[in-house]
Write a protein that holds these residues in place. Sequence first.
Motif, PDB file in Angstrom:
ATOM      1  N   LYS A  45       0.821  -1.224   0.000  1.00 44.68           N
ATOM      2  CA  LYS A  45       0.000   0.000   0.000  1.00 44.68           C
ATOM      3  C   LYS A  45       0.849   1.265   0.000  1.00 44.68           C
ATOM      4  O   LYS A  45       0.397   2.327   0.427  1.00 44.68           O
ATOM      5  CB  LYS A  45      -0.967   0.010   1.192  1.00 44.68           C
ATOM      6  N   GLN A  46       2.070   1.155  -0.490  1.00 46.29           N
ATOM      7  CA  GLN A  46       2.957   2.306  -0.507  1.00 46.29           C
ATOM      8  C   GLN A  46       2.791   3.099  -1.794  1.00 46.29           C
ATOM      9  O   GLN A  46       2.149   2.661  -2.740  1.00 46.29           O
ATOM     10  CB  GLN A  46       4.404   1.844  -0.328  1.00 46.29           C
ATOM     11  N   LYS A  47       3.404   4.267  -1.827  1.00 49.35           N
ATOM     12  CA  LYS A  47       3.274   5.162  -2.970  1.00 49.35           C
ATOM     13  C   LYS A  47       3.844   4.547  -4.240  1.00 49.35           C
ATOM     14  O   LYS A  47       4.884   3.887  -4.214  1.00 49.35           O
ATOM     15  CB  LYS A  47       3.999   6.486  -2.687  1.00 49.35           C
ATOM     16  N   ILE A  48       3.139   4.803  -5.334  1.00 49.82           N
ATOM     17  CA  ILE A  48       3.655   4.476  -6.661  1.00 49.82           C
ATOM     18  C   ILE A  48       4.246   5.735  -7.284  1.00 49.82           C
ATOM     19  O   ILE A  48       5.309   5.714  -7.886  1.00 49.82           O
ATOM     20  CB  ILE A  48       2.525   3.946  -7.575  1.00 49.82           C
ATOM     21  N   HIS A  86      -2.418   3.952  -5.774  1.00 48.83           N
ATOM     22  CA  HIS A  86      -3.171   2.967  -6.546  1.00 48.83           C
ATOM     23  C   HIS A  86      -3.691   3.576  -7.845  1.00 48.83           C
ATOM     24  O   HIS A  86      -3.683   4.802  -8.024  1.00 48.83           O
ATOM     25  CB  HIS A  86      -4.310   2.346  -5.731  1.00 48.83           C
ATOM     26  N   ILE A  87      -4.107   2.701  -8.745  1.00 52.88           N
ATOM     27  CA  ILE A  87      -4.518   3.090 -10.097  1.00 52.88           C
ATOM     28  C   ILE A  87      -5.839   2.418 -10.429  1.00 52.88           C
ATOM     29  O   ILE A  87      -6.009   1.215 -10.182  1.00 52.88           O
ATOM     30  CB  ILE A  87      -3.460   2.631 -11.131  1.00 52.88           C
ATOM     31  N   HIS A  88      -6.771   3.180 -10.990  1.00 53.60           N
ATOM     32  CA  HIS A  88      -8.018   2.633 -11.499  1.00 53.60           C
ATOM     33  C   HIS A  88      -8.062   2.797 -13.011  1.00 53.60           C
ATOM     34  O   HIS A  88      -7.756   3.878 -13.533  1.00 53.60           O
ATOM     35  CB  HIS A  88      -9.228   3.354 -10.894  1.00 53.60           C
ATOM     36  N   LEU A  89      -8.449   1.732 -13.708  1.00 55.94           N
ATOM     37  CA  LEU A  89      -8.586   1.772 -15.158  1.00 55.94           C
ATOM     38  C   LEU A  89      -9.914   1.132 -15.556  1.00 55.94           C
ATOM     39  O   LEU A  89     -10.349   0.165 -14.929  1.00 55.94           O
ATOM     40  CB  LEU A  89      -7.446   0.999 -15.832  1.00 55.94           C
ATOM     41  N   PHE A 117       4.085  -3.013  -7.857  1.00 54.90           N
ATOM     42  CA  PHE A 117       2.679  -3.294  -7.623  1.00 54.90           C
ATOM     43  C   PHE A 117       2.491  -4.489  -6.689  1.00 54.90           C
ATOM     44  O   PHE A 117       3.304  -5.415  -6.662  1.00 54.90           O
ATOM     45  CB  PHE A 117       1.963  -3.570  -8.949  1.00 54.90           C
ATOM     46  N   GLN A 118       1.403  -4.460  -5.939  1.00 52.19           N
ATOM     47  CA  GLN A 118       1.063  -5.518  -4.993  1.00 52.19           C
ATOM     48  C   GLN A 118       0.378  -6.663  -5.718  1.00 52.19           C
ATOM     49  O   GLN A 118      -0.816  -6.605  -6.011  1.00 52.19           O
ATOM     50  CB  GLN A 118       0.126  -4.972  -3.904  1.00 52.19           C
ATOM     51  N   GLY A 119       1.137  -7.692  -6.053  1.00 51.40           N
ATOM     52  CA  GLY A 119       0.564  -8.874  -6.691  1.00 51.40           C
ATOM     53  C   GLY A 119      -0.012  -8.594  -8.075  1.00 51.40           C
ATOM     54  O   GLY A 119       0.367  -7.641  -8.763  1.00 51.40           O
ATOM     55  N   ARG A 120      -0.955  -9.419  -8.472  1.00 46.96           N
ATOM     56  CA  ARG A 120      -1.609  -9.273  -9.764  1.00 46.96           C
ATOM     57  C   ARG A 120      -2.630  -8.142  -9.712  1.00 46.96           C
ATOM     58  O   ARG A 120      -3.112  -7.766  -8.644  1.00 46.96           O
ATOM     59  CB  ARG A 120      -2.327 -10.566 -10.152  1.00 46.96           C
ATOM     60  N   TYR A 121      -2.938  -7.626 -10.892  1.00 51.16           N
ATOM     61  CA  TYR A 121      -3.987  -6.615 -10.957  1.00 51.16           C
ATOM     62  C   TYR A 121      -5.334  -7.235 -10.563  1.00 51.16           C
ATOM     63  O   TYR A 121      -5.575  -8.427 -10.751  1.00 51.16           O
ATOM     64  CB  TYR A 121      -4.084  -6.036 -12.373  1.00 51.16           C
TER      65      TYR A 121
END
Length: 255
Positions: free
Chosen positions: A23-26, A60-63, A98-102
């Motif tokens: 949960k850290q900064k990207i 985090h990223i939303h697409l 990234f944390q694991g798979r999308y």
Amino acid sequence: MARQRRAKSETGIYHIMLRGINKQKIFFDNDDYYLFLNILSKCKTISGFQLHAYCLMSNHIHLLIQEVDEPLDKVFQRLGDTFVYWYNNKHKRCGAIFQGRYKSIPVNNDEYYVSVMRYIHQNPVKAGIVNNCSDYEFSSYNAYFKKNSFVNTGFALELMGIDEFRRIHSIECIDEFLDIEEKPVVRMSDEDAKLIIERTTGYRTPEDFKKLTNDEKAECVKQFRKEGITIRQIVRLTGISQRIVQKNSTCLQGV
């Protein structure tokens, strides 16, 4: 254990979320955001997917993506590999970002499509970063009001029109979608950290660690980080230099 099979979308459209490891900064500066968008654009050209919406938050990223020529697994393998390479090179780091798979949720009807799009664009508003969707630079909201070749706005605008698009985004989204679960971080006490350090190495004081080689110190740091001891605690309790601690924490955990 075998990976759980992803649910397939009847429309080919998915709500995707990527989050930073632990949960850290990207993204640490504007160049990081631009780098990701540039790579996403290049991958879009190669993979042929349709991008209906996006929002890049710091961790985090939303697409909102429509699968076309290539399966999503291949799309995100290309995207992840390319971004990690350039990002790590820029920040002089190694390891995962990234944390694991999308994570992915199928978007199978128009009502859900509209709701999830609004939710994605309202992320910065919900987080208190901006007052309006239009004020946030790193989302696709403003792309719907101008010509662009990056965001595929046609489907949404045909579905609801620009006035309805603006109206629904002015209404707070109360539906629940893929999100970051914010839980308070429980920090280990120095006393507990000392016990772990002594248990794993037998050493009690900074003087003990001064006698070690840099390679030995590096191995200790990796072990301490696996146990959950923070970088500051390691430096404070062992006397190992911050340079060595930071370097070996980065390679181990990607932070």
